[in-house]
Design an enzyme around this catalytic site. Structure first.
Site, PDB file in Angstrom:
ATOM      1  N   HIS A 123     121.144  83.145  99.495  1.00 50.72           N
ATOM      2  CA  HIS A 123     120.697  82.357 100.648  1.00 50.72           C
ATOM      3  C   HIS A 123     120.570  83.185 101.924  1.00 50.72           C
ATOM      4  CE1 HIS A 123     122.165  78.452  98.476  1.00 50.72           C
ATOM      5  NE2 HIS A 123     121.042  78.917  98.002  1.00 50.72           N
ATOM      6  N   CYS A 131     111.374  87.061 113.012  1.00 51.36           N
ATOM      7  CA  CYS A 131     110.519  86.474 114.046  1.00 51.36           C
ATOM      8  C   CYS A 131     109.441  85.616 113.401  1.00 51.36           C
ATOM      9  CB  CYS A 131     109.878  87.581 114.889  1.00 51.36           C
ATOM     10  SG  CYS A 131     108.745  86.902 116.119  1.00 51.36           S
ATOM     11  N   CYS A 134     105.844  87.526 114.730  1.00 51.42           N
ATOM     12  CA  CYS A 134     105.400  88.835 114.216  1.00 51.42           C
ATOM     13  C   CYS A 134     106.042  89.176 112.870  1.00 51.42           C
ATOM     14  CB  CYS A 134     105.654  89.942 115.237  1.00 51.42           C
ATOM     15  SG  CYS A 134     107.401  90.319 115.481  1.00 51.42           S
ATOM     16  N   SER A 194     130.142  73.904  94.381  1.00 56.11           N
ATOM     17  CA  SER A 194     130.031  72.573  93.781  1.00 56.11           C
ATOM     18  C   SER A 194     128.969  72.594  92.673  1.00 56.11           C
ATOM     19  CB  SER A 194     129.678  71.538  94.848  1.00 56.11           C
ATOM     20  OG  SER A 194     128.475  71.910  95.499  1.00 56.11           O
ATOM     21  N   PRO A 219     139.389  74.003  92.981  1.00 63.23           N
ATOM     22  CA  PRO A 219     140.447  72.981  92.941  1.00 63.23           C
ATOM     23  C   PRO A 219     139.981  71.678  92.291  1.00 63.23           C
ATOM     24  CG  PRO A 219     140.068  73.770  95.202  1.00 63.23           C
ATOM     25  CD  PRO A 219     138.984  74.347  94.353  1.00 63.23           C
TER      26      PRO A 219
HETATM   27  P1  OAD Z   1     129.824  73.327  98.562  1.00 67.21           P
HETATM   28  O1  OAD Z   1     130.331  73.047  99.928  1.00 67.21           O
HETATM   29  O2  OAD Z   1     128.803  72.423  97.970  1.00 67.21           O
HETATM   30  O3  OAD Z   1     131.034  73.355  97.544  1.00 67.21           O
HETATM   31  C1  OAD Z   1     132.230  73.997  97.859  1.00 67.21           C
HETATM   32  C2  OAD Z   1     133.073  74.003  96.621  1.00 67.21           C
HETATM   33  O4  OAD Z   1     134.198  74.804  96.889  1.00 67.21           O
HETATM   34  C3  OAD Z   1     133.583  72.619  96.183  1.00 67.21           C
HETATM   35  O5  OAD Z   1     133.359  72.482  94.798  1.00 67.21           O
HETATM   36  C4  OAD Z   1     135.081  72.689  96.499  1.00 67.21           C
HETATM   37  O6  OAD Z   1     135.854  71.952  95.557  1.00 67.21           O
HETATM   38  C5  OAD Z   1     135.333  74.173  96.360  1.00 67.21           C
HETATM   39  N1  OAD Z   1     136.493  74.681  97.118  1.00 67.21           N
HETATM   40  C6  OAD Z   1     137.028  74.229  98.262  1.00 67.21           C
HETATM   41  N2  OAD Z   1     138.071  74.991  98.648  1.00 67.21           N
HETATM   42  C7  OAD Z   1     138.196  75.966  97.717  1.00 67.21           C
HETATM   43  C8  OAD Z   1     139.094  77.073  97.542  1.00 67.21           C
HETATM   44  N3  OAD Z   1     140.051  77.341  98.422  1.00 67.21           N
HETATM   45  N4  OAD Z   1     138.922  77.856  96.451  1.00 67.21           N
HETATM   46  C9  OAD Z   1     137.947  77.604  95.559  1.00 67.21           C
HETATM   47  N5  OAD Z   1     137.076  76.569  95.676  1.00 67.21           N
HETATM   48  C10 OAD Z   1     137.192  75.770  96.736  1.00 67.21           C
HETATM   49  O7  OAD Z   1     129.337  74.836  98.591  1.00 67.21           O
HETATM   50  P2  OAD Z   1     128.248  75.563  97.714  1.00 67.21           P
HETATM   51  O8  OAD Z   1     128.355  75.156  96.301  1.00 67.21           O
HETATM   52  O9  OAD Z   1     128.339  76.983  98.076  1.00 67.21           O
HETATM   53  O10 OAD Z   1     122.849  76.158 100.937  1.00 67.21           O
HETATM   54  O11 OAD Z   1     126.948  74.966  98.313  1.00 67.21           O
HETATM   55  C11 OAD Z   1     125.759  75.526  97.905  1.00 67.21           C
HETATM   56  C12 OAD Z   1     124.759  75.483  98.986  1.00 67.21           C
HETATM   57  O12 OAD Z   1     124.689  74.154  99.520  1.00 67.21           O
HETATM   58  C13 OAD Z   1     125.099  76.289 100.222  1.00 67.21           C
HETATM   59  O13 OAD Z   1     124.856  77.658 100.067  1.00 67.21           O
HETATM   60  C14 OAD Z   1     124.180  75.687 101.215  1.00 67.21           C
HETATM   61  C15 OAD Z   1     124.274  74.220 100.864  1.00 67.21           C
HETATM   62  O14 OAD Z   1     123.072  73.569 100.830  1.00 67.21           O
HETATM   63  C16 OAD Z   1     122.026  76.396 101.949  1.00 67.21           C
HETATM   64  O15 OAD Z   1     122.387  76.350 103.102  1.00 67.21           O
HETATM   65  C17 OAD Z   1     120.644  76.759 101.530  1.00 67.21           C
END
Ligand code: OAD
Length: 253
Positions: A123, A131, A134, A194, A219
């Site tokens: 990402h 920009c 440009c 997630s 978790p």
């Molecule tokens: P999410 O916020 O969807 O998921 C976070 C995950 O981390 C959840 O499953 C939580 O249970 C887990 N979690 C929380 N605390 C934790 C810990 N201490 N150790 C391990 N796991 C933990 O995040 P992503 O899956 O990264 O995209 O979300 C994917 C994308 O959704 C992001 O990159 C973003 C968003 O749309 C863009 O911005 C394009």
């Protein structure tokens, strides 16, 4: 299979691996104080709007001030954050395996700051801008930003963060790197995601299809839990350091 902690059998799988991929999401940075997008019952909202509405190309054009206020806030949070034991454990693994590739959905560069070298940023990065006029890309680490929205130093055009916004696609060349590493690894970790956002969400199944052993660390259970050989329910900063290649006379000693 669901585990509460790391067993001897899982440690053995780890020590025997050659090519490892670690797919990470927001959860790997949660213990550094960077809020996640989902999980734990909360979703980020900025000025009363869900981030899915703010972090979009439409918002950038319609209301660049609100758009950039959100990103300026995220840059402040991330600038203050330090890599946590999960980032550091992953960086330390690099020395041991033939190949270790981090594929991250995070834009915070905390893996690189912990010392990881091979990082595929699905990402993009919050510390690069592009920009709209440009097209020039540059590094930009200014916190706070001198003006909102920030302008291109060469042509004065509106800048955007060099990240994938909601509704945009991961650049093909970047995703190909992720697919190539995933299809040829023998151990695949899925940490703190997630696993609902595509295309990252397809990678665990691809790894499994190519006979990698898939270990999830989170978790909570996720859609990956169905695919994973092992789901370890726990926080990344507590679980990952338990995988230590040097323990019990590891290979290369
Ligand atoms: P999410 O916020 O969807 O998921 C976070 C995950 O981390 C959840 O499953 C939580 O249970 C887990 N979690 C929380 N605390 C934790 C810990 N201490 N150790 C391990 N796991 C933990 O995040 P992503 O899956 O990264 O995209 O979300 C994917 C994308 O959704 C992001 O990159 C973003 C968003 O749309 C863009 O911005 C394009």
């Amino acid at each position: 299979m669901i585990y509460e902690s790391v067993t001897e059998e899982l440690k053995e799988r780890f020590r025997e691996a050659w090519a490892v991929v670690v797919l990470t999401g927001a959860g790997v940075s949660a213990e550094s104080g960077v809020p996640t997008f989902r999980g734990g019952g909360g979703a980020p909202v900025w000025k009363g709007m869900p981030v899915e509405k703010i972090a979009t190309p439409e918002m950038l054009r319609a209301d660049p001030v609100t758009f950039w206020e959100w990103y300026a806030y995220r840059r402040e949070v991330i600038e203050r954050a330090e890599p946590n034991p999960a980032h550091r454990a992953i960086a330390a693994w690099e020395e041991y395996f033939e190949r270790l590739t981090v594929i991250t959905q995070n834009v915070d560069e905390l893996h690189q700051r912990a010392g990881s070298h091979a990082v595929v940023e699905l990402h993009g990065s919050l510390w690069r801008v592009r920009c709209l006029q440009c097209g020039v890309r540059s590094e930009d680490r200014r916190v706070p930003l001198p003006e909102i929205p920030p302008r291109c130093p060469s042509c004065g055009g509106l800048l955007r963060p060099d990240v994938v916004l909601f509704g945009e696609s991961v650049p093909e060349a970047i995703f190909s790197q992720a697919v190539a590493a995933t299809a040829t690894c023998d151990l695949f970790f899925v940490v703190g995601t997630s696993a609902v956002v595509y295309p990252a969400a397809v990678l665990p199944a691809l790894a499994k299809h190519n006979r990698a052993f898939v270990i999830e660390v989170n978790p909570e259970t996720t859609p990956v839990t169905e695919v994973a050989d092992a789901t370890i329910l726990g926080r990344a900063g507590e679980i990952l350091p338990l995988f230590s290649p040097r323990e019990n006379g590891a290979r290369g000693e």
